[in-house]
Design a protein around this motif. Structure first.
Motif, short mmCIF file in Angstrom:
data_model
loop_
_atom_site.label_atom_id
_atom_site.label_comp_id
_atom_site.label_asym_id
_atom_site.label_seq_id
_atom_site.Cartn_x
_atom_site.Cartn_y
_atom_site.Cartn_z
N GLN B 592 0.83 -1.21 0.00
CA GLN B 592 0.00 0.00 0.00
C GLN B 592 0.87 1.26 0.00
OE1 GLN B 592 -2.21 0.56 3.60
NE2 GLN B 592 -3.50 2.18 2.76
N LEU B 593 1.92 1.24 0.83
CA LEU B 593 2.73 2.44 0.97
C LEU B 593 3.71 2.62 -0.18
CD1 LEU B 593 3.64 2.24 4.79
CD2 LEU B 593 1.87 3.59 3.70
N SER B 594 4.12 1.50 -0.79
CA SER B 594 5.15 1.60 -1.82
C SER B 594 4.56 1.70 -3.22
CB SER B 594 6.08 0.40 -1.73
OG SER B 594 5.37 -0.79 -1.98
N ASP B 595 3.28 1.73 -3.31
CA ASP B 595 2.67 1.90 -4.63
C ASP B 595 3.18 3.22 -5.24
OD1 ASP B 595 -0.04 0.91 -6.23
OD2 ASP B 595 0.45 3.04 -6.47
N PRO B 596 3.54 3.19 -6.49
CA PRO B 596 4.10 4.42 -7.09
C PRO B 596 3.15 5.61 -6.97
CG PRO B 596 4.42 2.55 -8.55
CD PRO B 596 3.57 2.06 -7.43
N GLN B 597 1.85 5.33 -6.83
CA GLN B 597 0.90 6.43 -6.72
C GLN B 597 0.46 6.68 -5.29
OE1 GLN B 597 0.36 8.24 -9.36
NE2 GLN B 597 1.72 6.82 -10.47
N ALA B 598 1.03 5.96 -4.35
CA ALA B 598 0.61 6.12 -2.95
C ALA B 598 0.93 7.53 -2.46
CB ALA B 598 1.32 5.10 -2.08
N PRO B 599 0.14 8.04 -1.51
CA PRO B 599 0.45 9.37 -0.96
C PRO B 599 1.90 9.40 -0.47
CG PRO B 599 -1.66 8.59 -0.16
CD PRO B 599 -1.05 7.46 -0.91
N GLY B 600 2.55 10.50 -0.75
CA GLY B 600 3.95 10.64 -0.35
C GLY B 600 4.90 10.24 -1.46
N LEU B 601 4.49 9.35 -2.32
CA LEU B 601 5.30 8.91 -3.46
C LEU B 601 6.70 8.46 -3.03
CD1 LEU B 601 4.44 11.87 -5.87
CD2 LEU B 601 3.38 9.60 -5.86
N CYS B 602 6.78 7.86 -1.87
CA CYS B 602 8.11 7.54 -1.32
C CYS B 602 8.92 6.67 -2.26
CB CYS B 602 7.97 6.82 0.02
SG CYS B 602 7.06 7.74 1.25
N MET B 603 8.27 5.61 -2.73
CA MET B 603 9.03 4.62 -3.48
C MET B 603 9.30 5.04 -4.92
SD MET B 603 9.86 2.20 -1.48
CE MET B 603 10.07 3.41 -0.21
N LYS B 604 8.85 6.23 -5.24
CA LYS B 604 9.18 6.71 -6.58
C LYS B 604 10.68 6.98 -6.68
CE LYS B 604 7.99 10.16 -10.03
NZ LYS B 604 7.23 11.35 -10.33
N CYS B 605 11.26 7.40 -5.58
CA CYS B 605 12.69 7.72 -5.59
C CYS B 605 13.52 6.80 -4.70
CB CYS B 605 12.93 9.16 -5.12
SG CYS B 605 12.11 10.37 -6.15
N HIS B 606 12.93 6.36 -3.61
CA HIS B 606 13.73 5.59 -2.66
C HIS B 606 13.66 4.10 -2.99
CE1 HIS B 606 14.45 9.06 -0.10
NE2 HIS B 606 13.19 9.41 -0.32
N SER B 607 14.82 3.50 -3.13
CA SER B 607 14.88 2.09 -3.48
C SER B 607 14.94 1.24 -2.22
CB SER B 607 16.12 1.82 -4.33
OG SER B 607 17.28 2.11 -3.58
N VAL B 608 14.70 -0.04 -2.41
CA VAL B 608 14.76 -1.00 -1.30
C VAL B 608 15.82 -2.04 -1.65
CG1 VAL B 608 13.49 -2.67 0.08
CG2 VAL B 608 12.32 -0.67 -0.85
N ASP B 609 16.76 -2.21 -0.72
CA ASP B 609 17.82 -3.21 -0.92
C ASP B 609 17.54 -4.42 -0.06
OD1 ASP B 609 19.04 -1.41 -2.52
OD2 ASP B 609 20.67 -0.92 -1.13
N THR B 610 17.65 -5.58 -0.65
CA THR B 610 17.63 -6.81 0.13
C THR B 610 18.97 -7.49 -0.06
OG1 THR B 610 15.25 -7.07 -0.11
CG2 THR B 610 16.50 -9.02 0.48
N THR B 611 19.72 -7.56 1.03
CA THR B 611 21.04 -8.18 0.97
C THR B 611 21.12 -9.24 2.05
OG1 THR B 611 21.90 -6.52 2.48
CG2 THR B 611 22.11 -6.05 0.13
N LYS B 612 22.32 -9.79 2.21
CA LYS B 612 22.49 -10.82 3.24
C LYS B 612 22.16 -10.29 4.62
CE LYS B 612 26.19 -13.33 0.91
NZ LYS B 612 27.65 -13.58 0.89
N SER B 613 22.40 -9.02 4.81
CA SER B 613 22.18 -8.46 6.15
C SER B 613 20.75 -8.00 6.37
CB SER B 613 23.14 -7.29 6.38
OG SER B 613 23.02 -6.36 5.34
N GLY B 614 19.88 -8.16 5.38
CA GLY B 614 18.48 -7.82 5.59
C GLY B 614 17.95 -6.88 4.53
N THR B 615 16.77 -6.36 4.80
CA THR B 615 16.13 -5.46 3.85
C THR B 615 16.14 -4.05 4.40
OG1 THR B 615 14.71 -7.23 3.07
CG2 THR B 615 13.98 -5.00 2.62
N LEU B 616 16.41 -3.14 3.52
CA LEU B 616 16.63 -1.77 3.96
C LEU B 616 16.04 -0.82 2.93
CD1 LEU B 616 18.45 0.14 5.84
CD2 LEU B 616 20.12 -0.06 4.02
#
Lengths: 273, 726
Positions: B592-616
């Motif tokens: 819901q929050l990371s939808d490209p059209q969600a209020p705030g548009l957070c995930m339009k610019c901020h990426s999410v990394d999943t690595t061995k040490s976790g998700t960030l």
């Protein structure tokens, strides 16, 4: 080419070759991050012990361990190698610790005195041989004593026979001091001979005031002066040939003690054994 | 003719004994006695000879060198007629040298004893001053040296001793899990890289090639002191290494940076950018638009600045680099739908079906729309009854239960009462319920500072009798079948006279405002779309929280959260909390929050990394990480003066064909990317980095110890309570 010159060339080239091989090995070890300081340290210790054993070898003449001349040649060229290994071991820099600085200082003095002694033993003996009668060092005090007595005897005889105090006064003012003085420690190196020239000059100047009989005694005195010059040169030269060992030998043993402490500290504290 | 001082007649010569310790004190006068001094230096002289008896006469035996037979001859009793007065023997040169040798040995021994065990022994035995860093951190030898250290004879013992010493180093210096492995890299990774690397033998210097066999086998057991040699002074360069020392372990060796160094492949673009910013699109399209050009950056430095240490180029903050164009978008400017995030709503239930099934539902609006929101679902899953009901319901449509089984209908009714219970708990207990239901370990930002009064107003507007109903339901009283009730109002109802009081034992409702108890359970009618008539016309609820906050829409029975702009703490907190959570509820919230059209548009610019040490979630662009030691580093600031007309493009050339955007969206692997820029060419650097110019040593660009390392592990003492002594 004389045999000893050929020998010197050969041994010098062998020493240079050994030094080059050691330098190359040291560099390879340095590049390969091997503990080259430790390796060179052990090698240096072995060399110093071997060099020091030369002194013991002289005290153990009954042991069938090659002749003294061979040992001396080995001592000289192994000494050069030891100096080179020391520079590799210390990294061509003055150490930072107090004990190690003392150790380095003693090593330098021992090495420098050895080099000085080597040079002296090559440079001085021919000059001593050329300067006049070769004398046994231990007999020189006796010869000085006798010469002084003979001079006094000659002057006394001259005064008695010529009824003149000219030579007696000359003896009092110049000769007695000249014949009783001892030469300076480094006079063979500096060539310092002013006293002899002064006495000779004064004696030559005195001849104008002497009659024939007195002149004959003056000739005897001039011969004594020349004999004293050689005696002084022999004394100073031979003394110098012995005195450098007063630095080299005692400090060698002090070096061994300091080396033992250095090895003990290195074995205890090194991270890389 | 020169006169000779020494006699050359054999029997006139004196017999010298230079090897003896002592010589006669009268030797210099020519009167040395024939006996010579004793071994301890005592004079043994009594006479010049020992007369010998020949028949009945004593004969003088004086040596020829002393003048042969004396004139007076022996005395009648056989004693010598020439007595010798005693002398004071003197030491021979050899003896003097021997004494001096002992003196030197004793002095050296004294120095050594004082150095090893004296009061100032440490100053003497210290092989040299420590570097400034260690001089202040190491107080005793045992801080860095194993004491007592055993002399290692075997290779195994030596390795153990090295390891023990290294452990002392690693007490303060964190080198990661594989601290003693070359470069701190896992041995398997190292072996893989080694196997893939080939040396160009034609370019390997002779010394390097010759030294390499010497390191075989030692690399995994390299002592710290192999490279870092201490006790060489305060300013000694502990990290200084030659290029050949750096390369000696490597499979791929070369002569110099300019001659044989591998070509750069992806440097410096080793991962996806943390922020989705397409340089090509912005520089070649967006910044050229007429309406943007006035606000567009004029140079790289408009958005980038060097870090304090001059190494990394940083992205300026949002306000300086992005806000001019994107601040309004984030706040909802020009947005078609709601500007707020749906947090809570009354879901649509098929109340008719429930009534038909005999399931009491109590008061419930007849015109709800939509299902449970992700936030509600997560909070409901914190309730056992609701979780069970959701499990039974499965994919059943709550708005149409006509085809549902009786069991599903019963579950739907339980779920409806759980929703009511959740709302009642929120009203009664406020934000604490959110945190408890969501089992949130931290509270920061998760509640969005949801005001208690807003919740109360929501309840009053949507379900005025909620608290009474829930209290009764929890007591086990079954509500009556529903009858249609009068519409609720959005305003806070005032307490009415004669209203029934809550049960005395119902603490939950003790503070709740009094509300009329319906004669029967009702189905609430939709509240009016606008608040009660007011003298002043009110703006839309969404406009009233233009700076962010909570608002509700009574016509849809929905509670919204409107972000307060960039870096809204509620959105960032929930994105952080749910990004790496595998549960379905968390994934629903994140979706819901990371939808490209969600209020705030957070995930339009901020990426999410999943690595061995976790998700960030990458909220920030790359920042200096003092503890992260990369294999290669570069100091931008040192190169600014060298840039020509091309400026930053001298090194960073745009790669217009690169599919930069493909690395974002659903991709969470930062290693999968296409940079906006072409990799640097080694030749660009090698132009200046030559041995005679800017230098070309390995250490100018490379670290040996790599990974995320603490430079210094500070020993932190525990705070202990003082003993009571009791």
């Amino acid at each position: 080419m004389k045999p000893f010159v050929r020998r010197r060339w050969i041994l010098s080239l062998v020493t240079l070759g050994v030094a080059l091989v050691l330098a190359g090995t040291w560099r390879l070890g340095h590049i390969a991050l091997r503990p080259v300081a430790m390796y060179s340290g052990w090698l240096l210790l072995a060399l110093v012990l071997g060099l020091a054993f030369f002194n013991a070898r002289k005290k153990l003449p009954f042991l069938p361990l090659l002749d003294a001349n061979t040992w001396l040649q080995g001592h000289i060229y192994a000494g050069w190698v030891a100096v080179f290994v020391y520079f590799l071991h210390a990294g061509f820099r003055w150490p930072d610790g107090q004990l190690e600085s003392l150790l380095a200082l003693v090593f330098y003095v021992v090495a420098a005195s050895g080099v000085f002694g080597l040079w002296l033993s090559r440079w001085l003996p021919p000059r001593l041989a050329r300067s006049g009668e070769s004398l046994v060092y231990e007999r020189i005090p006796l010869l000085r004593h006798r010469l002084l007595a003979e001079v006094k005897q000659t002057v006394r005889q001259a005064e008695t026979e010529t009824q003149s105090t000219t030579l007696g006064d000359f003896h009092l003012h110049f000769l007695s001091g000249y014949f009783s003085r001892r030469p300076g420690l480094l006079s063979p190196l500096t060539g310092e001979d002013r006293a002899h020239h002064r006495v000779s000059r004064e004696l030559t100047a005195l001849r104008r005031f002497l009659n024939d009989r007195e002149a004959a005694f003056a000739d005897q005195l001039a011969e004594f002066v020349e004999t004293k010059r050689n005696l002084d040169f022999q004394l100073a030269g031979q003394r110098l040939l012995k005195v450098w060992l007063f630095v080299h030998v005692p400090l060698t043993f002090a070096l061994l003690v300091l080396l033992a402490a250095h090895v003990w500290l290195a074995l205890n504290f090194s991270h890389r054994l | 003719m020169r006169r000779l001082l020494q006699s050359i007649i054999h029997n006139r010569k004196l017999y010298d004994r230079p090897q003896d310790e002592w010589t006669c004190g009268r030797a210099a006068e020519g009167c040395a006695c024939v006996f010579g001094p004793g071994a301890k230096g005592e004079c043994r002289a009594t006479s010049q000879c020992l007369p010998a008896k020949q028949g009945d006469r004593w004969v003088c035996t004086r040596a020829i060198s002393l003048g042969a037979a004396c004139a007076p001859g022996p005395l009648p009793d056989g004693s010598c007629g020439c007595p010798v007065p005693p002398c004071r023997p003197v030491r021979s040169l050899r003896s003097q040298r021997g004494r001096l040798t002992w003196l030197a040995v004793c002095a050296a021994l004294g120095v050594v004893l004082l150095a090893l065990w004296g009061r100032s022994g440490q100053a003497w035995t210290n092989p040299g001053p420590l570097t400034a860093q260690h001089a202040t951190s190491a107080q005793r030898c045992s801080d860095c040296h194993v004491e007592p250290a055993t002399v290692a004879v075997t290779a195994v013992a030596a390795a153990a001793r090295r390891a023990a010493h290294d452990t002392l180093c690693l007490k303060c210096h964190d080198l990661g899990r594989h601290g003693r492995s070359p470069h701190g890299v896992e041995p398997a990774d190292l072996a893989r890289v080694s196997a893939a690397t080939k040396s160009n033998l034609a370019k390997v210097p002779v010394w390097l090639a010759a030294a390499q066999p010497l390191v075989r086998g030692i690399a995994p057991d390299l002592a710290c002191a192999a490279c870092h040699q201490e006790h060489h002074g305060r300013d000694f360069a502990l990290k200084q290494m030659s290029d050949q020392q750096c390369q000696v372990c490597h499979q791929g060796q070369f002569a110099s940076f300019g001659d044989g160094h591998p070509e750069f492949t992806d440097y410096p673009y080793e991962r996806r950018t943390r922020l989705h910013f397409d340089h090509t699109a912005h520089l070649q399209n967006h910044f050229l638009l007429r309406q943007v050009v006035a606000r567009a950056p004029t140079s790289c430095s408009s958005c980038h600045e060097p870090a304090g240490d001059g190494r990394q180029m940083l992205v300026r903050d949002f306000a300086q680099s992005c806000a001019k164009c994107h601040a309004g978008q984030i706040e909802g400017e020009g947005r078609a739908g709601a500007k707020g995030l749906v947090f809570l709503r009354l879901p649509e239930f098929d109340t008719n079906a429930l009534q038909a099934a005999g399931e009491p539902v109590g008061e419930w609006p007849a015109f709800c729309e939509g299902g449970l929101t992700p936030f509600m679902r997560w909070m409901l899953e914190g309730d056992v009854v609701a979780r069970d009901a959701l499990g039974v319901l499965g994919p059943a449509n709550l708005a149409d239960l006509s085809a549902a089984t009786p069991m599903q209908k019963a579950a739907a009714a339980r779920l409806l009462w759980s929703v009511k219970g959740l709302l009642a708990d929120l009203v009664a207990q406020g934000q604490g319920v959110m945190l408890r239901r969501m089992a949130s370990p931290t509270k920061t930002g998760r509640t969005g500072q949801l005001p208690a009064d807003s919740l109360l107003a929501v309840q009053q507007a949507w379900l005025p009798n909620l608290l009474k109903e829930v209290a009764a339901y929890r007591r086990g009283e079954k509500p009556a079948l529903p009858v249609r009730a009068a519409p609720a109002t959005a305003s806070l109802p005032a307490a009415k006279p004669g209203a029934a009081k809550p049960a005395a034992d119902d603490d939950l409702l003790s503070d709740a405002p009094a509300a009329p108890v319906p004669a029967a359970v009702t189905v609430a009618a939709p509240p009016p779309a606008s608040p009660s008539p007011a003298l002043i016309e009110m703006d839309d609820a969404e406009l009233r929280v233009a700076e962010g906050g909570w608002y509700r829409r009574d016509e849809t029975y929905t509670l919204y959260y409107r972000p307060d702009g960039h870096a809204d703490s509620f959105l960032t907190a929930w994105l952080d909390a749910t990004a790496g959570d595998p549960s379905s509820s968390a994934r629903a919230i994140f979706a819901q929050l990371s939808d490209p059209q969600a209020p705030g548009l957070c995930m339009k610019c901020h990426s999410v990394d999943t690595t061995k040490s976790g998700t960030l979630v990458n909220w920030l662009p790359a920042r200096p990480e003092p503890n992260h030691h990369k294999f290669t580093f570069f100091k931008h600031a040192a190169h600014f003066s060298l840039m020509g007309d091309q400026g930053c493009k001298t090194c960073h050339a745009l790669d217009a064909k690169a599919d930069y955007a493909a690395a974002f969206g659903t991709n969470r692997d930062p290693a999968i990317f296409h940079s906006n820029f072409a990799p640097l060419s080694k030749d660009t650097c090698a132009t200046c980095h030559q041995p005679g110019a800017a230098g070309a040593s390995c250490q100018q660009c490379h670290n040996y110890h790599t990974g995320t390392l603490q430079t210094l592990r500070a020993p932190v003492s525990d705070f202990k309570r003082p003993s009571t002594g009791n």
